[in-house]
Every structure is written in structure tokens, then in C-alpha cells.
Motif scaffolding. Structure first.
Motif, PDB file in Angstrom:
ATOM      1  N   GLY A 155       0.777  -1.237   0.000  1.00  0.00           N
ATOM      2  CA  GLY A 155       0.000   0.000   0.000  1.00  0.00           C
ATOM      3  C   GLY A 155       0.804   1.281   0.000  1.00  0.00           C
ATOM      4  N   LEU A 156       2.117   1.194   0.192  1.00  0.00           N
ATOM      5  CA  LEU A 156       2.944   2.396   0.090  1.00  0.00           C
ATOM      6  C   LEU A 156       2.974   2.862  -1.372  1.00  0.00           C
ATOM      7  CD1 LEU A 156       6.085   1.517   2.290  1.00  0.00           C
ATOM      8  CD2 LEU A 156       4.212   3.053   2.904  1.00  0.00           C
ATOM      9  N   THR A 157       3.305   4.133  -1.563  1.00  0.00           N
ATOM     10  CA  THR A 157       3.454   4.662  -2.925  1.00  0.00           C
ATOM     11  C   THR A 157       4.884   5.135  -3.129  1.00  0.00           C
ATOM     12  OG1 THR A 157       1.136   5.346  -3.050  1.00  0.00           O
ATOM     13  CG2 THR A 157       2.670   6.405  -4.579  1.00  0.00           C
ATOM     14  N   LEU A 158       5.541   4.559  -4.124  1.00  0.00           N
ATOM     15  CA  LEU A 158       6.940   4.854  -4.434  1.00  0.00           C
ATOM     16  C   LEU A 158       7.007   5.480  -5.823  1.00  0.00           C
ATOM     17  CD1 LEU A 158      10.079   4.454  -4.125  1.00  0.00           C
ATOM     18  CD2 LEU A 158       9.743   2.108  -4.878  1.00  0.00           C
ATOM     19  N   THR A 159       7.703   6.610  -5.927  1.00  0.00           N
ATOM     20  CA  THR A 159       7.843   7.281  -7.218  1.00  0.00           C
ATOM     21  C   THR A 159       9.302   7.319  -7.647  1.00  0.00           C
ATOM     22  OG1 THR A 159       5.900   8.698  -6.968  1.00  0.00           O
ATOM     23  CG2 THR A 159       7.618   9.480  -8.445  1.00  0.00           C
ATOM     24  N   TYR A 160       9.540   6.918  -8.882  1.00  0.00           N
ATOM     25  CA  TYR A 160      10.869   7.012  -9.492  1.00  0.00           C
ATOM     26  C   TYR A 160      10.819   8.109 -10.547  1.00  0.00           C
ATOM     27  CZ  TYR A 160      15.030   5.704 -12.164  1.00  0.00           C
ATOM     28  OH  TYR A 160      16.235   5.731 -12.822  1.00  0.00           O
ATOM     29  N   VAL A 161      11.781   9.048 -10.484  1.00  0.00           N
ATOM     30  CA  VAL A 161      11.842  10.114 -11.484  1.00  0.00           C
ATOM     31  C   VAL A 161      13.222  10.130 -12.140  1.00  0.00           C
ATOM     32  CG1 VAL A 161      10.079  11.658 -10.542  1.00  0.00           C
ATOM     33  CG2 VAL A 161      12.399  11.767  -9.623  1.00  0.00           C
ATOM     34  N   GLY A 162      13.254  10.431 -13.439  1.00  0.00           N
ATOM     35  CA  GLY A 162      14.532  10.507 -14.152  1.00  0.00           C
ATOM     36  C   GLY A 162      14.562   9.599 -15.355  1.00  0.00           C
ATOM     37  N   ASP A 163      15.684   8.904 -15.546  1.00  0.00           N
ATOM     38  CA  ASP A 163      15.862   8.006 -16.679  1.00  0.00           C
ATOM     39  C   ASP A 163      15.087   6.720 -16.415  1.00  0.00           C
ATOM     40  OD1 ASP A 163      16.659   6.395 -18.745  1.00  0.00           O
ATOM     41  OD2 ASP A 163      18.755   6.256 -18.136  1.00  0.00           O
ATOM     42  N   GLY A 164      13.951   6.570 -17.060  1.00  0.00           N
ATOM     43  CA  GLY A 164      13.074   5.430 -16.794  1.00  0.00           C
ATOM     44  C   GLY A 164      13.345   4.203 -17.635  1.00  0.00           C
ATOM     45  N   ARG A 165      14.427   4.218 -18.415  1.00  0.00           N
ATOM     46  CA  ARG A 165      14.732   3.064 -19.277  1.00  0.00           C
ATOM     47  C   ARG A 165      15.896   2.234 -18.759  1.00  0.00           C
ATOM     48  NH1 ARG A 165      12.428   2.697 -24.192  1.00  0.00           N
ATOM     49  NH2 ARG A 165      14.081   1.322 -24.853  1.00  0.00           N
ATOM     50  N   ASN A 166      16.425   2.560 -17.584  1.00  0.00           N
ATOM     51  CA  ASN A 166      17.615   1.832 -17.127  1.00  0.00           C
ATOM     52  C   ASN A 166      17.250   0.650 -16.222  1.00  0.00           C
ATOM     53  OD1 ASN A 166      17.095   2.871 -14.581  1.00  0.00           O
ATOM     54  ND2 ASN A 166      18.777   4.341 -14.598  1.00  0.00           N
ATOM     55  N   ASN A 167      18.291  -0.072 -15.773  1.00  0.00           N
ATOM     56  CA  ASN A 167      18.075  -1.266 -14.957  1.00  0.00           C
ATOM     57  C   ASN A 167      17.360  -0.961 -13.642  1.00  0.00           C
ATOM     58  OD1 ASN A 167      20.292   0.057 -13.811  1.00  0.00           O
ATOM     59  ND2 ASN A 167      21.757  -1.517 -14.415  1.00  0.00           N
ATOM     60  N   MET A 168      17.668   0.202 -13.041  1.00  0.00           N
ATOM     61  CA  MET A 168      17.028   0.560 -11.778  1.00  0.00           C
ATOM     62  C   MET A 168      15.529   0.752 -11.956  1.00  0.00           C
ATOM     63  SD  MET A 168      18.863   0.428  -9.155  1.00  0.00           S
ATOM     64  CE  MET A 168      17.519   1.143  -8.235  1.00  0.00           C
ATOM     65  N   ALA A 169      15.136   1.497 -13.001  1.00  0.00           N
ATOM     66  CA  ALA A 169      13.711   1.719 -13.246  1.00  0.00           C
ATOM     67  C   ALA A 169      12.989   0.388 -13.500  1.00  0.00           C
ATOM     68  CB  ALA A 169      13.522   2.669 -14.422  1.00  0.00           C
ATOM     69  N   ASN A 170      13.614  -0.484 -14.297  1.00  0.00           N
ATOM     70  CA  ASN A 170      13.033  -1.807 -14.568  1.00  0.00           C
ATOM     71  C   ASN A 170      12.806  -2.580 -13.270  1.00  0.00           C
ATOM     72  OD1 ASN A 170      13.232  -1.305 -17.304  1.00  0.00           O
ATOM     73  ND2 ASN A 170      15.022  -2.616 -17.625  1.00  0.00           N
ATOM     74  N   SER A 171      13.839  -2.615 -12.447  1.00  0.00           N
ATOM     75  CA  SER A 171      13.782  -3.413 -11.226  1.00  0.00           C
ATOM     76  C   SER A 171      12.766  -2.868 -10.227  1.00  0.00           C
ATOM     77  CB  SER A 171      15.173  -3.489 -10.582  1.00  0.00           C
ATOM     78  OG  SER A 171      15.986  -4.420 -11.256  1.00  0.00           O
ATOM     79  N   ILE A 172      12.760  -1.545 -10.041  1.00  0.00           N
ATOM     80  CA  ILE A 172      11.822  -0.963  -9.073  1.00  0.00           C
ATOM     81  C   ILE A 172      10.382  -1.157  -9.553  1.00  0.00           C
ATOM     82  CG2 ILE A 172      11.091   1.159  -7.927  1.00  0.00           C
ATOM     83  CD1 ILE A 172      13.924   2.125  -8.001  1.00  0.00           C
ATOM     84  N   LEU A 173      10.175  -1.034 -10.843  1.00  0.00           N
ATOM     85  CA  LEU A 173       8.831  -1.205 -11.405  1.00  0.00           C
ATOM     86  C   LEU A 173       8.294  -2.608 -11.130  1.00  0.00           C
ATOM     87  CD1 LEU A 173       6.395  -0.530 -13.166  1.00  0.00           C
ATOM     88  CD2 LEU A 173       7.855  -0.720 -15.184  1.00  0.00           C
ATOM     89  N   VAL A 174       9.058  -3.639 -11.487  1.00  0.00           N
ATOM     90  CA  VAL A 174       8.535  -5.001 -11.322  1.00  0.00           C
ATOM     91  C   VAL A 174       8.500  -5.428  -9.855  1.00  0.00           C
ATOM     92  CG1 VAL A 174       9.228  -5.694 -13.647  1.00  0.00           C
ATOM     93  CG2 VAL A 174      10.735  -6.209 -11.724  1.00  0.00           C
ATOM     94  N   THR A 175       9.468  -4.977  -9.052  1.00  0.00           N
ATOM     95  CA  THR A 175       9.483  -5.358  -7.634  1.00  0.00           C
ATOM     96  C   THR A 175       8.313  -4.728  -6.895  1.00  0.00           C
ATOM     97  OG1 THR A 175      11.897  -5.511  -7.735  1.00  0.00           O
ATOM     98  CG2 THR A 175      10.902  -5.512  -5.550  1.00  0.00           C
ATOM     99  N   SER A 176       8.017  -3.473  -7.201  1.00  0.00           N
ATOM    100  CA  SER A 176       6.844  -2.817  -6.607  1.00  0.00           C
ATOM    101  C   SER A 176       5.580  -3.587  -6.971  1.00  0.00           C
ATOM    102  CB  SER A 176       6.720  -1.376  -7.112  1.00  0.00           C
ATOM    103  OG  SER A 176       7.803  -0.585  -6.689  1.00  0.00           O
ATOM    104  N   ALA A 177       5.484  -3.984  -8.238  1.00  0.00           N
ATOM    105  CA  ALA A 177       4.299  -4.707  -8.701  1.00  0.00           C
ATOM    106  C   ALA A 177       4.148  -6.052  -7.991  1.00  0.00           C
ATOM    107  CB  ALA A 177       4.377  -4.911 -10.209  1.00  0.00           C
ATOM    108  N   ILE A 178       5.259  -6.738  -7.760  1.00  0.00           N
ATOM    109  CA  ILE A 178       5.218  -8.027  -7.059  1.00  0.00           C
ATOM    110  C   ILE A 178       4.785  -7.840  -5.607  1.00  0.00           C
ATOM    111  CG2 ILE A 178       6.609  -9.960  -6.195  1.00  0.00           C
ATOM    112  CD1 ILE A 178       8.413  -9.556  -8.730  1.00  0.00           C
ATOM    113  N   LEU A 179       5.315  -6.806  -4.951  1.00  0.00           N
ATOM    114  CA  LEU A 179       5.122  -6.629  -3.510  1.00  0.00           C
ATOM    115  C   LEU A 179       3.878  -5.830  -3.135  1.00  0.00           C
ATOM    116  CD1 LEU A 179       8.824  -5.967  -2.424  1.00  0.00           C
ATOM    117  CD2 LEU A 179       7.492  -8.053  -2.090  1.00  0.00           C
ATOM    118  N   GLY A 180       3.132  -5.352  -4.116  1.00  0.00           N
ATOM    119  CA  GLY A 180       1.927  -4.602  -3.793  1.00  0.00           C
ATOM    120  C   GLY A 180       2.193  -3.170  -3.380  1.00  0.00           C
ATOM    121  N   VAL A 181       3.311  -2.616  -3.838  1.00  0.00           N
ATOM    122  CA  VAL A 181       3.648  -1.209  -3.596  1.00  0.00           C
ATOM    123  C   VAL A 181       3.201  -0.407  -4.816  1.00  0.00           C
ATOM    124  CG1 VAL A 181       5.551   0.432  -3.280  1.00  0.00           C
ATOM    125  CG2 VAL A 181       5.595  -1.780  -2.090  1.00  0.00           C
TER     126      VAL A 181
END
Length: 339
Positions: A155-181
Motif C-alpha cells: 500500500g505504500l506509494t513509491l515514485t521514481y523520477v529521471g531516466d526510466g529506461r535503465n536497470n534501476m527503473a526496470n527493477s523498481i517497477l517489477v518489484t513494486s508490482a510483485i510486492l503490492g507497492v
């Protein structure tokens, strides 16, 4: 052996369920407490670990080295000039050789295919210390930090800003989706995640209940966020026009105004480091002189401010990597029914 994780590699977040990732996060928090209380935890006594680094590193190398030592293992650093990985010897052949001598292998490099081949051919657990596609050990540290701060993740909300095509953006996107963030990403359209990564995350979010928002409006992205996250704007080994990239991403800089735009006093700020928040680095100074910007993806004020948890997050790299290595290579009691 009653260990759900034993013998598994840790190559990308998509390979693991929410329960599995949550276990690793909680185990990392437990190991951090043991370390702080000076309680020994040599789960990997007598094991030998190969640390393969094609890319330079501060946190990943230090984390694997200290974590291995704390666990009783013997780490051996093998840099790009020490081995023939893919140069004079194929990755598959190298994997077989190293797998016959070492009990586990860490790889930090460019191609995701290389870390997958190492895991397939070596016969021992392989841990992805970063590739161009994914950065899974960073995720355990990041969501561990969020859990330490808030006491929960769902239920937390996490925002990533900046270069959204790199490994960090990929990882945070899918991990948030898995964990319900709930996850929001603010980036120019040409720097947003690849459609395949977005669709993978959306499918996972159907199960977890996470809300995913991809936008080119930084103010929409940060509104109501519990955490703001950014990374350097030009990734290691990437060939781009720096002036063009900086111009495109300046509106997404985490500064005091963007932090205020969350509308929350409790929002924390995160960064996987290194950060160009001042001119105290060779590259930072060079960019400042060339483009007239003394701060890039995050301002010094915010980076060193009370909302910043970047150094807690950096320390947590070691505890989380220790949890990953111990779970996949240690003689732990982790009943299958737990998962």
C-alpha cells in the motif's frame, strides 16, 4: 536440507514471488540486528565465493566482500583484467571452471544473458550484482529500507523520477508490482520503460493490487508519494549526448520544490548511488563546468536533508546481499510450507 532457497540463483526479481522477496527482506533485517549486536552468524563457513566484476563498483563489491566474510566464506575478487570472460574463453566454459572450484558466484557486468549462462552452466548459485537489464540485490536493500522506515510495504506509494529506461527503473517497477507497492514513474516519453517491462509489471500488479502510473508530468508522478527515488541520468557504458539528456531530465530533478509537491511531510528520498549532487567528483565538476549545472538528478540540499535515507539504503546493500547468499547457499531451516 530443509531450505526453500537452497541452490537457487538470484538473477532477476521476476523469478521470485512476493512471499519469497518478503522473506529475504525480513531475513536481511534480522541479519542487520545480529550484526549490530555482534552476534556471529557464519552460515557459509568454509565456502568459497567468486566475485566477477566487469563493471567497477563501490557498494556491490564492498557488500559482497563484507557479507561473505561475516558469513564465514572466503571471497575472491576477479576483475575484468583477471579473467577471460567472453574474451579468450566463453562465458559457458568459464562458468564450468569456476563452478568446479567455487561454491557460489557473483556477477556484475553488462549482459543479462551472461549472468543467466553462468547460472545455467556453473552448477552453483549465481547472484546478479547488476546487469544492463536488472539490479535485483539493490531491490532487497531498497524495500528493506522502506520497511524499516514505515514498518510495512503493502500500500505504500513509491515514485521514481529521471531516466526510466535503465536497470534501476526496470527493477523498481517489477518489484513494486510483485510486492503490492503502488508505483509511479515520471520521465519524458522517450525515456520511459520498455513496453514489455511495463506489461510484465501490470500483469503482476493484477495479483498484488499495486497501482502503476507512468507519466511525463513530474508533479503528477510525485503527488501523495511515500518515497521519491532517482538514479544518475547517464548509465555506465551508455553513449548519449549529455547536454540533450540533462535538458530533458532537469524537470525531474529531486529538489525541494519537487519534494514539497508530494504533499506529505513524511516522504523519504532514496538513491542507489553514486549521486551527482555537488561538484566534489571529477565527473560532477566536468558536467558543472560544461553545462552550468552544479547538481544533476538530486540537489545537495535534499541529498543531505532530513528526508534523505540514501546512506541507510547504502548500508542495507550489505545486509540484504548477506541474506541472499545465506538463503541460497547456507544450511538454513526454511520450511517449504512457509511459501
Amino acid at each position: 536440507m530443509n531450505n526453500h532457497f537452497y541452490g537457487q540463483s538470484f538473477l532477476k526479481e521476476l523469478d521470485f514471488s512476493a512471499k519469497e522477496l518478503n522473506y529475504l527482506i525480513d531475513f536481511a533485517i534480522h541479519l542487520k540486528a545480529l550484526k549490530q549486536q555482534h552476534i556471529p552468524h557464519p552460515y557459509l563457513q568454509g565456502k568459497n565465493i567468486a566475485l566477477l566484476f566487469e563493471k567497477t563498483s563501490t557498494r556491490t563489491r564492498s557488500s559482497f566482500t563484507v557479507a561473505a566474510n561475516d558469513l564465514g566464506a572466503n571471497p575472491e575478487f576477479l576483475g575484468k583484467n583477471d579473467i577471460q570472460l567472453g574474451n579468450k574463453e566463453s562465458v559457458a566454459d568459464t562458468a564450468k571452471v569456476l563452478g568446479s572450484m567455487y561454491d557460489g558466484i557473483e556477477f556484475r557486468g553488462f549482459k543479462q544473458k551472461d549472468v543467466e549462462t553462468l547460472a545455467q552452466e556453473s552448477g552453483v548459485p549465481v547472484w546478479n550484482g547488476l546487469t544492463d537489464d536488472w539490479h535485483p540485490t539493490q531491490m532487497i536493500a531498497d524495500f528493506m529500507t522502506l520497511k524499516e522506515v514505515y514498518g510495512h510495504l503493502q500500500g505504500l506509494t513509491l515514485t521514481y523520477v529521471g531516466d526510466g529506461r535503465n536497470n534501476m527503473a526496470n527493477s523498481i517497477l517489477v518489484t513494486s508490482a510483485i510486492l503490492g507497492v503502488n508505483f509511479k514513474l515520471g520521465a519524458p516519453q522517450h525515456l520511459q520503460p520498455a513496453p514489455t517491462v511495463i506489461s510484465q509489471a501490470q500483469a503482476l500488479a493484477q495479483t498484488s493490487g499495486a497501482q502503476i502510473t507512468i507519466t511525463d508530468d513530474p508533479l503528477t508522478a510525485v503527488k501523495d508519494s511515500d518515497a521519491l527515488y532517482t538514479d544518475i541520468w547517464i548509465s555506465m557504458g551508455e553513449t548519449v549526448d549529455p547536454a540533450e539528456r540533462i535538458q530533458a531530465l532537469l524537470p525531474y530533478q529531486i529538489n525541494q520544490d519537487l519534494l514539497n509537491a508530494t504533499g506529505k511531510d513524511s516522504t523519504i528520498v532514496m538513491h542507489c548511488l553514486p549521486a551527482y549532487h555537488d561538484k566534489e567528483t571529477t565527473i560532477g565538476k566536468q558536467l558543472a563546468e560544461e553545462f552550468g549545472v552544479s547538481e544533476l538528478e538530486i540537489t545537495n540540499e535534499v541529498f543531505l536533508g532530513q528526508h534523505s535515507h540514501v546512506f541507510q539504503e547504502a548500508e542495507n546493500r550489505m545486509h540484504s546481499i548477506k541474506a541472499i547468499m545465506a538463503a541460497t547457499l547456507g544450511d538454513l531451516f526454511i520450511p517449504e510450507e512457509f511459501f
